[in-house]
Design a protein around this motif. Structure first.
Motif, short mmCIF file in Angstrom:
data_model
loop_
_atom_site.label_atom_id
_atom_site.label_comp_id
_atom_site.label_asym_id
_atom_site.label_seq_id
_atom_site.Cartn_x
_atom_site.Cartn_y
_atom_site.Cartn_z
N SER A 277 2.78 1.53 -3.45
CA SER A 277 1.96 1.68 -4.67
C SER A 277 1.03 2.87 -4.61
O SER A 277 0.61 3.38 -5.65
CB SER A 277 1.11 0.42 -4.91
OG SER A 277 0.07 0.32 -3.95
N ALA B 170 -7.74 0.71 -9.67
CA ALA B 170 -6.47 1.07 -9.05
C ALA B 170 -5.66 2.05 -9.90
O ALA B 170 -5.50 1.87 -11.10
CB ALA B 170 -5.64 -0.19 -8.81
N ALA C 299 -5.17 -5.95 -6.74
CA ALA C 299 -5.57 -4.55 -6.80
C ALA C 299 -7.02 -4.44 -7.25
O ALA C 299 -7.49 -5.25 -8.05
CB ALA C 299 -4.67 -3.79 -7.77
N GLU D 167 -1.91 3.79 -9.43
CA GLU D 167 -0.71 3.78 -8.61
C GLU D 167 -0.11 5.18 -8.50
O GLU D 167 -0.32 6.03 -9.35
CB GLU D 167 0.31 2.80 -9.19
CG GLU D 167 0.93 3.21 -10.50
CD GLU D 167 0.07 2.96 -11.73
OE1 GLU D 167 0.51 3.33 -12.82
OE2 GLU D 167 -1.05 2.43 -11.62
N ILE E 277 -1.94 2.63 -3.70
CA ILE E 277 -3.26 2.10 -4.06
C ILE E 277 -4.02 1.71 -2.80
O ILE E 277 -3.54 0.91 -2.00
CB ILE E 277 -3.13 0.87 -4.99
CG1 ILE E 277 -2.45 1.26 -6.29
CG2 ILE E 277 -4.51 0.26 -5.26
CD1 ILE E 277 -2.13 0.08 -7.19
N THR F 9 0.83 -1.20 0.00
CA THR F 9 0.00 0.00 0.00
C THR F 9 0.86 1.25 0.00
O THR F 9 0.63 2.19 -0.77
CB THR F 9 -0.96 -0.01 1.21
OG1 THR F 9 -1.77 -1.20 1.14
CG2 THR F 9 -1.84 1.21 1.22
#
Length: 188
Positions: free
Chosen positions: A101, A141, A137, A143, A103, A98
């Motif tokens: 990324s 998502a 994901a 990033e 995301i 998390t």
């Protein structure tokens, strides 16, 4: 410190069915490291320490998210050191994925897909005993590059970028298998 995480890592690896002969050897080496006690979870443990990483897949399995790592200059899966706040290896891998990324809403399969032991420059030279998980994901998502990455990129599993870290390609088959079996799979 790290007492709960150490107990979790030990139980998880003792009960894990390795995905390859190399992973079995790495698991056994990691269990031997864990015999040192909770200190084996800390990056200060010079002989080696347990880390947690994640192969992030899109919900269809048609793309994997990799990081061009600032320090290594290679494309790798997301992950890193365990922290005192982590209670489980699954939580450590999900936190790292998390953070790196950007995301929200990632989901993790709690069964490791690999264990790898490799030398690193931590503390002037150490070993990472990396326990690796598949992370899924959400379909929406997006990033965001963190401080640890030069860039992030989505790649088809059969068209990975170069230069690629040695162990990353070995995560694709068990990562896709985890996506197929995981109750956390998102609807396409």
């Amino acid at each position: 410190m790290y007492k709960a995480l150490h107990a979790d890592a030990t139980a998880l690896l003792e009960g894990w069915q390795p995905t390859s002969p190399d992973a079995a050897g790495a698991r056994d080496r990691t269990l031997a490291l864990l015999a040192a006690g909770p200190v084996a979870m800390s990056r200060q443990h010079r002989p080696g320490h347990v880390t947690a990483s994640a192969l992030v897949l899109d919900s269809t399995g048609s793309r994997v998210l990799l990081c061009l790592h600032v320090k290594f200059g290679r494309w790798v899966q997301l992950g890193g050191h365990c922290e005192p706040i982590d209670q489980t290896l699954v939580a450590a891998a999900l936190r790292e994925a998390t953070e790196e990324s950007g995301i929200a809403g990632l989901r993790i399969d709690p069964v490791p897909i690999d264990v790898d032991v490799h030398q690193v420059q931590c503390q002037g030279g150490s070993a990472h005993h990396d326990v690796r998980f598949a992370v899924i994901a959400p379909p929406s998502a997006v990033e965001q590059v963190s401080d640890e990455a030069e860039q992030l990129g989505w790649f088809p599993p059969d068209q990975l970028p170069e230069p690629l870290a040695g162990g990353t390609a070995h995560l694709i088959a068990p990562g896709l298998a985890a996506l197929r079996r995981s109750p956390l799979r998102l609807a396409p």
